[in-house]
Design an enzyme around this catalytic site. Sequence first.
Site, mmCIF file in Angstrom:
data_model
loop_
_atom_site.group_PDB
_atom_site.id
_atom_site.type_symbol
_atom_site.label_atom_id
_atom_site.label_comp_id
_atom_site.label_asym_id
_atom_site.label_seq_id
_atom_site.Cartn_x
_atom_site.Cartn_y
_atom_site.Cartn_z
ATOM 1 N N SER A 50 49.663 57.907 68.320
ATOM 2 C CA SER A 50 48.165 58.138 68.601
ATOM 3 C C SER A 50 47.280 57.134 68.954
ATOM 4 O O SER A 50 46.193 57.182 69.460
ATOM 5 C CB SER A 50 47.650 59.354 67.589
ATOM 6 N N GLU A 187 54.435 69.183 63.204
ATOM 7 C CA GLU A 187 53.184 69.073 63.767
ATOM 8 C C GLU A 187 52.995 70.457 64.654
ATOM 9 O O GLU A 187 53.821 70.901 65.531
ATOM 10 C CB GLU A 187 53.041 68.059 64.856
HETATM 11 O O1 KIV Z 1 50.862 59.385 66.228
HETATM 12 C C1 KIV Z 1 50.459 60.194 65.316
HETATM 13 O O2 KIV Z 1 49.279 59.784 64.683
HETATM 14 C C2 KIV Z 1 51.316 61.156 64.628
HETATM 15 C C3 KIV Z 1 50.618 62.091 63.732
HETATM 16 C C4 KIV Z 1 49.549 62.822 64.360
HETATM 17 C C5 KIV Z 1 51.672 62.761 63.113
HETATM 18 O O3 KIV Z 1 52.320 61.263 65.130
#
Ligand code: KIV
Length: 269
Positions: A50, A187
């Site tokens: 992310s 998720e």
């Molecule tokens: O990339 C991320 O931050 C994640 C979380 C949302 C679990 O995979």
Amino acid sequence: MSTQSKVRRITAPQITRRKGGDPIVSLTSYHAHTAAIVDKYADFVLVGDSLGMVMHGMESTVGVSLDLMIMHGKAVVRGTERALVVVDMPFGTYEESPAEAFRNAARVMKETQCGAVKLEGGVRMAETIRFLTERGVPVMAHIGLTPQSVHVMGGFKTQGRKETDWDQHFEDAKAVTEAGAFSVVLEGMVEPLAARITKEIPIPTIGIGASAECDGQILVLEDMLGLNPTPPKFVKVYGDLGGQIEAAVKAYADDVKDRTFPGDEQVYR
Ligand code: KIV
């Protein structure tokens, strides 16, 4: 001289042993200073892909490279001393074959010194998860809404709205468990499905937009701090960092314009 470091980090097997026990606390972090704060309270810190959106303004996680993950992974490992650091394997670095996944995961672990990697996918990634864990790479799985597949899913959609789809999610959860994943992120999943999966598998589930029944929870740090002006609906926002940063930047700009910065305390005489 001792080669042992003083503080023992939490390990992947310790996370697995928390199944059904005290809830597992986790947050994302991509940078040393925030990681040092998160380290005081979290059992594991996720260097999530992310970061492509949060740190680099990308539209999805698809454009994130292995080098970018390694750079932020190193920063988070340097900033922490007790939490397990888990680094996401980005899109295109593990799906082609177990051997490719091992080559890239080993690079992540060697260069960042993290304690585990995370990858997206259930049944389809089980063989790879087994290949990695048998070769010394602890794997956190990630099922349900898998953001790297956004273009196939046609958007970030909550999973399990139709009960007829639940079997596939159970199959995914069982497959990653049997393949040796030490825990699994659930998720964007309807609550009763996430709660049922949590009851049925022997490894900890880590929920994000899933269920309070999960064995632990994770949020993107910037979302819960109030830095994201449009956080996902399921996020509880605990701070107003966006507002505080803006107020501080404005106060500084006003001081500069009024020639009250730098003041007496900030100049060398
Ligand atoms: O990339 C991320 O931050 C994640 C979380 C949302 C679990 O995979």
